[in-house]
Design an enzyme around this catalytic site. Structure first.
Site, PDB file in Angstrom:
ATOM      1  N   LYS A 117      -8.587  17.444   6.725  1.00 46.08           N
ATOM      2  CA  LYS A 117      -7.670  18.381   6.067  1.00 46.08           C
ATOM      3  C   LYS A 117      -6.471  17.547   5.610  1.00 46.08           C
ATOM      4  O   LYS A 117      -5.303  17.855   5.902  1.00 46.08           O
ATOM      5  CB  LYS A 117      -7.283  19.479   7.084  1.00 46.08           C
ATOM      6  CG  LYS A 117      -6.555  20.655   6.506  1.00 46.08           C
ATOM      7  CD  LYS A 117      -7.450  21.675   5.846  1.00 46.08           C
ATOM      8  CE  LYS A 117      -6.605  22.688   5.095  1.00 46.08           C
ATOM      9  NZ  LYS A 117      -7.381  23.604   4.269  1.00 46.08           N
ATOM     10  N   ASP A 161     -12.404  23.220   5.487  1.00 39.98           N
ATOM     11  CA  ASP A 161     -12.712  24.629   5.200  1.00 39.98           C
ATOM     12  C   ASP A 161     -13.826  24.739   4.162  1.00 39.98           C
ATOM     13  O   ASP A 161     -14.766  25.521   4.295  1.00 39.98           O
ATOM     14  CB  ASP A 161     -11.454  25.424   4.790  1.00 39.98           C
ATOM     15  CG  ASP A 161     -10.465  24.639   3.957  1.00 39.98           C
ATOM     16  OD1 ASP A 161     -10.719  23.443   3.720  1.00 39.98           O
ATOM     17  OD2 ASP A 161      -9.446  25.192   3.532  1.00 39.98           O
ATOM     18  N   TYR A 181      -6.935  17.448  20.926  1.00 40.82           N
ATOM     19  CA  TYR A 181      -7.580  17.456  22.245  1.00 40.82           C
ATOM     20  C   TYR A 181      -7.041  16.354  23.160  1.00 40.82           C
ATOM     21  O   TYR A 181      -7.571  16.145  24.242  1.00 40.82           O
ATOM     22  CB  TYR A 181      -9.092  17.275  22.092  1.00 40.82           C
ATOM     23  CG  TYR A 181      -9.836  18.536  21.729  1.00 40.82           C
ATOM     24  CD1 TYR A 181      -9.339  19.419  20.792  1.00 40.82           C
ATOM     25  CD2 TYR A 181     -11.057  18.833  22.328  1.00 40.82           C
ATOM     26  CE1 TYR A 181     -10.025  20.567  20.444  1.00 40.82           C
ATOM     27  CE2 TYR A 181     -11.746  19.984  21.990  1.00 40.82           C
ATOM     28  CZ  TYR A 181     -11.223  20.850  21.051  1.00 40.82           C
ATOM     29  OH  TYR A 181     -11.906  21.983  20.708  1.00 40.82           O
ATOM     30  N   ASP A 218     -15.614  19.732  17.013  1.00 42.40           N
ATOM     31  CA  ASP A 218     -16.032  20.715  18.008  1.00 42.40           C
ATOM     32  C   ASP A 218     -16.475  22.003  17.319  1.00 42.40           C
ATOM     33  O   ASP A 218     -17.546  22.556  17.592  1.00 42.40           O
ATOM     34  CB  ASP A 218     -14.838  20.991  18.944  1.00 42.40           C
ATOM     35  CG  ASP A 218     -15.263  21.711  20.206  1.00 42.40           C
ATOM     36  OD1 ASP A 218     -16.473  21.859  20.422  1.00 42.40           O
ATOM     37  OD2 ASP A 218     -14.375  22.134  20.975  1.00 42.40           O
TER      38      ASP A 218
END
Ligand code: NAD
Length: 359
Positions: free
Chosen positions: A191, A225, A124, A249
């Protein structure tokens, strides 16, 4: 005591939910001089920019602001005003409580977790290069020379910076919040198995900060995930989540769904000196001007603002009034009814007025 607060009604459903919030905050009796400013599509028409400098000046002067959602064109057009506000004002912590209120359609009653999303960097950061631009071509050539994995010539590029500075301050902020608010554990979400340098750095800094709070706040890390699956099945295992910008987000909307939908999820963007409150939801253009959507998310953002102003009693009264109306389930908008076409659903302003009567 009286306060000056910058109010950004925003666009789409923004002005309606902002008006509802203002009614409710005023009804608590806390004296607020609202400084109303235009952003987004309204500002473009008048000032030729979606974020006039006067808006930033007003927020910098008042130090406290509250906003409705602002449209961001998809794929093309102006850059997100929301992201610009967070970056320009260095509002590094996005705090999103996900709390169950009786009467809402939550698949997970009693859920109470808080999300801390890093607000200034990651994908972002707004550093992007369009396909075929001279910057993208130059970058692709240099990167392809540097290492064996080849980027295709027709690729667009987004940069994902994650720094020690920004990671440390979001973890510090979340751990301090956890201690002050009697929370028990923090999970870092990442991740790092795939993005070893960026997410890896985020996780490493999280572990370092966690050591400073050993014995006070438990710490674990979960791959994003896996976290999404766990949140759907057993969110009660989690207390406070800390995430980089993009995952934060996405996971915030997932958690809003767990406590009854976007219509009731509030948020705060916090910097060293400035705080900007806003609902998690967007401008829902198809409902704009219809007096239909749920004002609760923005009203609860007003509750967070009152707590920030240390108006604790007023904040408690307003939150209890919201709780009572949700529990009764009578004077609520369509999204809170069992059937979305229920003709007894009330409008945005009517729900706010019912809340005001309970304060
Ligand atoms: P959205 O949150 O505006 O709406 C998605 C759906 O959620 C709506 O169609 C509606 O069914 C429901 N919803 C949202 N708010 C609700 C409310 N208060 N009451 C009842 N139901 C509600 O998401 P979107 O459609 O993806 O985005 C629309 C625009 O908003 C886009 O331009 C997007 O960039 C922008 N946006 C702004 C912000 C912000 O200002 N912080 C945040 C997210 C999206």
């Amino acid at each position: 005591m009286s306060y000056k607060v910058t109010l950004l009604p925003g666009d789409g459903i923004g002005p309606e939910v902002a008006q509802a919030m203002k009614k409710c905050v005023d009804a608590t009796g806390v004296k607020i001089a609202w400084e109303e400013v235009e952003v987004g599509e309204h500002a473009i028409k008048k000032y030729n920019t979606p974020l006039p400098k006067s808006v930033l000046d007003s927020i910098r002067k008042n130090k406290v602001a509250i906003k409705g959602p602002i449209v961001t064109p998809i794929g093309t057009g102006f850059r997100s005003v929301n992201v610009q506000l967070r970056q320009e004002l260095d509002l590094f912590a996005c705090v999103r409580p996900c709390k169950y209120y009786e009467g809402t359609k939550s698949p997970k009653p009693n859920l109470d977790l808080v999300i801390f999303r890093e607000n200034t960097e990651d994908l972002y950061a707004g550093i992007e290069f369009d396909k075929g631009s001279k910057e993208a071509i130059k970058l692709i050539k240099e990167i392809n020379q540097m290492q064996p994995k080849q980027i295709r010539d027709d690729a667009a590029i987004s940069i994902k910076p994650i720094s020690v500075t920004a990671s440390r301050r979001i973890f510090k902020y979340a751990f301090d919040y956890a201690v002050k608010n009697n929370r028990k554990s923090i999970a870092a979400v990442h991740k790092a198995n795939i993005m070893k340098f960026t997410d890896g750095l985020f996780l490493r800094v999280g572990r370092e900060v966690a050591k400073e709070y050993e014995g006070k706040i438990a710490f674990q890390d979960v791959i994003v995930d896996n976290m999404c699956m766990q949140l759907v099945q057993k969110p009660e295992l989690y207390d406070v989540l800390v995430l980089p910008n993009l995952y934060g987000d996405i996971v915030s909307d997932l958690c809003a769904g767990l406590v009854g939908g976007l219509g009731i999820a509030p948020g705060a963007n916090i910097g060293d000196e400035i705080a900007l409150f806003e609902p998690v939801h967007g401008s829902a253009p198809k409902y704009a001007g219809k007096n239909k959507v749920n004002p609760t998310a923005t009203i609860l953002s007003g509750v967070l603002m009152l707590r920030h102003l240390k108006e604790i009693k007023a904040a408690d009264r307003l939150e209890n009034a919201v709780k009572a109306i949700l529990k009764e389930g009578k004077n609520v908008t369509y999204d809170l009814k069992a059937n979305r076409d229920d003709p007894t659903a009330v409008g945005t302003q009517q729900m706010a007025e019912a809340i005001c009567r309970k304060i």
